[in-house]
Design a protein around this motif. Sequence first.
Motif, PDB file in Angstrom:
ATOM      1  N   ASP A  34       0.814  -1.215   0.000  1.00 24.16           N
ATOM      2  CA  ASP A  34       0.000   0.000   0.000  1.00 24.16           C
ATOM      3  C   ASP A  34       0.848   1.265   0.000  1.00 24.16           C
ATOM      4  OD1 ASP A  34       0.976  -0.340   2.533  1.00 24.16           O
ATOM      5  OD2 ASP A  34      -0.851   0.339   3.547  1.00 24.16           O
ATOM      6  N   ILE A  35       2.085   1.164  -0.473  1.00 24.44           N
ATOM      7  CA  ILE A  35       2.920   2.348  -0.612  1.00 24.44           C
ATOM      8  C   ILE A  35       3.494   2.378  -2.026  1.00 24.44           C
ATOM      9  CG2 ILE A  35       3.486   2.576   1.825  1.00 24.44           C
ATOM     10  CD1 ILE A  35       6.022   1.150   1.419  1.00 24.44           C
ATOM     11  N   THR A  47       4.469   6.865   4.392  1.00 22.12           N
ATOM     12  CA  THR A  47       5.284   5.729   3.979  1.00 22.12           C
ATOM     13  C   THR A  47       6.265   5.327   5.074  1.00 22.12           C
ATOM     14  OG1 THR A  47       5.097   6.289   1.636  1.00 22.12           O
ATOM     15  CG2 THR A  47       6.989   4.942   2.289  1.00 22.12           C
ATOM     16  N   ILE A  48       6.971   6.311   5.633  1.00 18.54           N
ATOM     17  CA  ILE A  48       7.940   6.019   6.686  1.00 18.54           C
ATOM     18  C   ILE A  48       7.240   5.429   7.909  1.00 18.54           C
ATOM     19  CG2 ILE A  48       9.668   7.008   8.235  1.00 18.54           C
ATOM     20  CD1 ILE A  48      10.391   6.852   5.193  1.00 18.54           C
ATOM     21  N   THR A  49       6.059   5.936   8.229  1.00 18.24           N
ATOM     22  CA  THR A  49       5.286   5.427   9.364  1.00 18.24           C
ATOM     23  C   THR A  49       4.826   3.990   9.107  1.00 18.24           C
ATOM     24  OG1 THR A  49       4.523   7.661   9.907  1.00 18.24           O
ATOM     25  CG2 THR A  49       3.244   5.818  10.794  1.00 18.24           C
ATOM     26  N   THR A  86       5.904  -2.132  10.415  1.00 18.29           N
ATOM     27  CA  THR A  86       5.845  -3.445   9.781  1.00 18.29           C
ATOM     28  C   THR A  86       6.861  -4.395  10.419  1.00 18.29           C
ATOM     29  OG1 THR A  86       5.183  -2.436   7.683  1.00 18.29           O
ATOM     30  CG2 THR A  86       6.055  -4.697   7.606  1.00 18.29           C
ATOM     31  N   PRO A  87       6.402  -5.473  11.058  1.00 20.50           N
ATOM     32  CA  PRO A  87       7.343  -6.415  11.696  1.00 20.50           C
ATOM     33  C   PRO A  87       8.217  -7.115  10.660  1.00 20.50           C
ATOM     34  CG  PRO A  87       5.068  -6.782  12.414  1.00 20.50           C
ATOM     35  CD  PRO A  87       5.001  -5.877  11.236  1.00 20.50           C
ATOM     36  N   PHE A 136       4.806  10.967  -5.511  1.00 13.54           N
ATOM     37  CA  PHE A 136       5.713  10.307  -4.580  1.00 13.54           C
ATOM     38  C   PHE A 136       6.029   8.869  -4.986  1.00 13.54           C
ATOM     39  CE2 PHE A 136       6.569   7.587  -0.949  1.00 13.54           C
ATOM     40  CZ  PHE A 136       7.607   8.274  -0.331  1.00 13.54           C
ATOM     41  N   GLY A 137       7.266   8.472  -4.759  1.00 13.41           N
ATOM     42  CA  GLY A 137       7.695   7.086  -4.926  1.00 13.41           C
ATOM     43  C   GLY A 137       9.004   6.896  -4.178  1.00 13.41           C
TER      44      GLY A 137
END
Length: 274
Positions: free
Chosen positions: A83-84, A137-139, A144-145, A192-193
């Motif tokens: 989802d990013i 995105t960073i969050t 994410t484990p 953004f990418g």
Amino acid sequence: MMTDTSEADARFAEWMHANLHRAAEHFRLTVTGEPLHGWIGRSISAPVSKDGDQYWLRVVSEDRKWIGGDFWTGNLDANIFTDIAKPRVLDVYEWEEWRQQRAEVMTRVPGHPCSPTDALRTVVDLPAEWWTELRRTITTVAATPTRRVNTDQEKLADRVGQRFGDSVDPTVTEWETVHGDVHWANLFGHRFGLLDWELWGTGPAGTDAATLLCYSLLVPDIAERVRTTFADILDTSAGRLAQLYVVARLLRRTDRGDYPDLAEPLAAHARDLL
């Protein structure tokens, strides 16, 4: 006395071009643009097409003794992020010829890099929604484990200790998942990418924000925007340690000739943090 490696570098670059075309032939792809070389020439990539569809082809070359680490499968492993805005690896091909080669066919991310170099050197005009997506995105990555490792306590303590001695307590108290290489050549705009997921894994909390800030120091307006966007991360004890770690890591590279214009801004930033 410095050794002239230009001839050997040229031969290696030519060999990497041959590797790219071997991979393209294997996947039945047509190279459609000028190939780009990665850091110290160890990778090569180019836009490719097949049956009218556009893709990206990347080939990395490594000595076999180094290919067991997380970095070797990083781009493929990053397919878990759905989802990013990032490339997705569609197929992989490996072969051995003196060194181990790994070719990856990826989806194309629309847009263009924000900078031709890791460090930003000119103002880039990005819309508010771009900064919002960067933060999201960073969050998302941080939450994410993973069992993959970007930086461990030993590595951070070594880098920080070598640069700052006993003036910094290198004990990491907060860990999270990080991309590990958030710089301006890996970021696309105006849409953004985020590219190059080779190194992602657990690391000190704040690593990605700290990395982008340090690569922004030559453009004060953008550096301030990064500080504002990630103030709640950077203005903490964990965030300050992450910044000192990134400064130490990048100064290690300036010592070797990379980013010479970043050396003094990085040193000044460290003095402010200390």
